[in-house]
Design a protein around this motif. Sequence first.
Motif, PDB file in Angstrom:
ATOM      1  N   ILE A   1       0.855  -1.194   0.000  1.00 32.29           N
ATOM      2  CA  ILE A   1       0.000   0.000   0.000  1.00 32.29           C
ATOM      3  C   ILE A   1       0.884   1.234   0.000  1.00 32.29           C
ATOM      4  CG2 ILE A   1      -1.817   1.210   1.251  1.00 32.29           C
ATOM      5  CD1 ILE A   1      -2.543  -1.537   2.491  1.00 32.29           C
ATOM      6  N   GLN A   2       0.579   2.169  -0.893  1.00 31.36           N
ATOM      7  CA  GLN A   2       1.475   3.311  -1.096  1.00 31.36           C
ATOM      8  C   GLN A   2       0.723   4.637  -1.090  1.00 31.36           C
ATOM      9  OE1 GLN A   2       2.694   1.437  -4.701  1.00 31.36           O
ATOM     10  NE2 GLN A   2       4.585   0.614  -3.850  1.00 31.36           N
ATOM     11  N   GLY A   3       1.488   5.714  -1.215  1.00 29.22           N
ATOM     12  CA  GLY A   3       0.953   7.056  -1.424  1.00 29.22           C
ATOM     13  C   GLY A   3       0.017   7.557  -0.345  1.00 29.22           C
ATOM     14  N   SER A   4      -1.000   8.310  -0.793  1.00 28.82           N
ATOM     15  CA  SER A   4      -1.951   8.920   0.135  1.00 28.82           C
ATOM     16  C   SER A   4      -2.792   7.867   0.855  1.00 28.82           C
ATOM     17  CB  SER A   4      -2.863   9.905  -0.609  1.00 28.82           C
ATOM     18  OG  SER A   4      -3.582   9.236  -1.628  1.00 28.82           O
ATOM     19  N   THR A   5      -2.989   6.718   0.206  1.00 26.86           N
ATOM     20  CA  THR A   5      -3.736   5.623   0.855  1.00 26.86           C
ATOM     21  C   THR A   5      -3.024   5.186   2.129  1.00 26.86           C
ATOM     22  OG1 THR A   5      -4.530   4.856  -1.304  1.00 26.86           O
ATOM     23  CG2 THR A   5      -4.685   3.306   0.538  1.00 26.86           C
ATOM     24  N   LYS A   6      -1.723   4.981   2.013  1.00 30.03           N
ATOM     25  CA  LYS A   6      -0.936   4.573   3.176  1.00 30.03           C
ATOM     26  C   LYS A   6      -0.958   5.667   4.249  1.00 30.03           C
ATOM     27  CE  LYS A   6       3.655   4.262   2.930  1.00 30.03           C
ATOM     28  NZ  LYS A   6       4.992   3.674   2.661  1.00 30.03           N
TER      29      LYS A   6
ATOM     30  N   GLU B   1      -3.830   2.709  -5.274  1.00 29.88           N
ATOM     31  CA  GLU B   1      -2.436   2.674  -4.818  1.00 29.88           C
ATOM     32  C   GLU B   1      -2.080   1.362  -4.122  1.00 29.88           C
ATOM     33  OE1 GLU B   1      -1.352   7.267  -3.921  1.00 29.88           O
ATOM     34  OE2 GLU B   1      -2.903   6.427  -2.624  1.00 29.88           O
ATOM     35  N   LEU B   2      -2.765   0.293  -4.512  1.00 27.66           N
ATOM     36  CA  LEU B   2      -2.443  -1.043  -4.024  1.00 27.66           C
ATOM     37  C   LEU B   2      -1.685  -1.784  -5.127  1.00 27.66           C
ATOM     38  CD1 LEU B   2      -4.662  -0.221  -1.979  1.00 27.66           C
ATOM     39  CD2 LEU B   2      -5.441  -2.590  -2.022  1.00 27.66           C
ATOM     40  N   THR B   3      -0.445  -2.154  -4.843  1.00 27.79           N
ATOM     41  CA  THR B   3       0.389  -2.852  -5.821  1.00 27.79           C
ATOM     42  C   THR B   3       0.390  -4.346  -5.523  1.00 27.79           C
ATOM     43  OG1 THR B   3       1.822  -0.920  -6.045  1.00 27.79           O
ATOM     44  CG2 THR B   3       2.701  -3.029  -6.824  1.00 27.79           C
ATOM     45  N   ALA B   4      -0.129  -5.153  -6.444  1.00 26.58           N
ATOM     46  CA  ALA B   4      -0.167  -6.607  -6.262  1.00 26.58           C
ATOM     47  C   ALA B   4       1.250  -7.171  -6.316  1.00 26.58           C
ATOM     48  CB  ALA B   4      -1.036  -7.251  -7.331  1.00 26.58           C
ATOM     49  N   LEU B   5       1.604  -7.991  -5.341  1.00 26.34           N
ATOM     50  CA  LEU B   5       2.956  -8.552  -5.260  1.00 26.34           C
ATOM     51  C   LEU B   5       3.017  -9.997  -5.741  1.00 26.34           C
ATOM     52  CD1 LEU B   5       4.056  -7.119  -1.786  1.00 26.34           C
ATOM     53  CD2 LEU B   5       4.415  -6.145  -4.066  1.00 26.34           C
TER      54      LEU B   5
END
Length: 294
Positions: A128-133, A167-171
């Motif tokens: 989870i990245q950016g403003s979401t985090k 802003e969720l990056t699937a791993l």
Amino acid sequence: MSRKIISFQIPKSSKEFVRFQVDAGKHFYDKLHQHPQWQLTLIVEGKGQLMVGDYLGRFEPGDMFLFSANMPHVFRSDAEYFDPNTDKQSLGHTLFFDFEALGKGMIEVEEFAGLNQWLQQTKGCFAIQGSTKKNIKKNLMDFSGLKGLKKILTALEILNVLQESQELTALNRLIPQKDFTESEGKRMGQVMSFILSQSQNQISLSEVADVANLSKEAFCRFFKERTGKTFTEFLTQVRIHQACQLLQESEWSISQIAYQSGFQNLSYFNRAFKKVQGETPKVFRGRLTQVTQH
């Protein structure tokens, strides 16, 4: 047949929808495990390797991850955190969401339709990245003092932010079609623990097959089916991640780092590093140095 991985139960009431947990100590829980609850974790202190499903990568302070239900995972702290003389600490803040506690009637309510659809579509591990985090972190840091309806409302607000986020990056590339059985989970946990703790040493296929109590042929099939990688590919990836850490945090030469990470041949190390990272160790270190200086 039981489909639970290594016995791991979240300490909670069966009627509790959301549980806040602080993990504090020298290192994080180091056994591969899974549970039916969804997990949202913020790393506050500590570094190491995250293994979840077929993904292997680094974690460090400030990272935030979301796991859907029954994803086998382990936050394996770096070796220095297991040193009894170290003053290093690990700290994580986690929310566990138990959607089964809501009951079928609740989840079928019209207002939950969008959330339910998102839960069905969202599988695996996500960074989870950016403003979401940033938004979730604020709620997470205040969560321990919440009770009753405020606790539920804040949990739903966090889920709403996640559901609407881009802003969720699937791993994960490979989503398991079935959960590990308990024996499979225990075997995989022993294998991963062995590889992650011994990666700087020479490890033969025979050795790791013995840890799994399988023949070499059976082990290769077992490992590839569950990680999407061969044993050699996975071990190389573990060693490259270790090398990345040393390139960032030590002043050792590249040849010293190659040897310390488990590579016996410098030219092979350079080739393997470029294949995994997309650049040579020298370029990787130089780019990080430039970022630090600026």
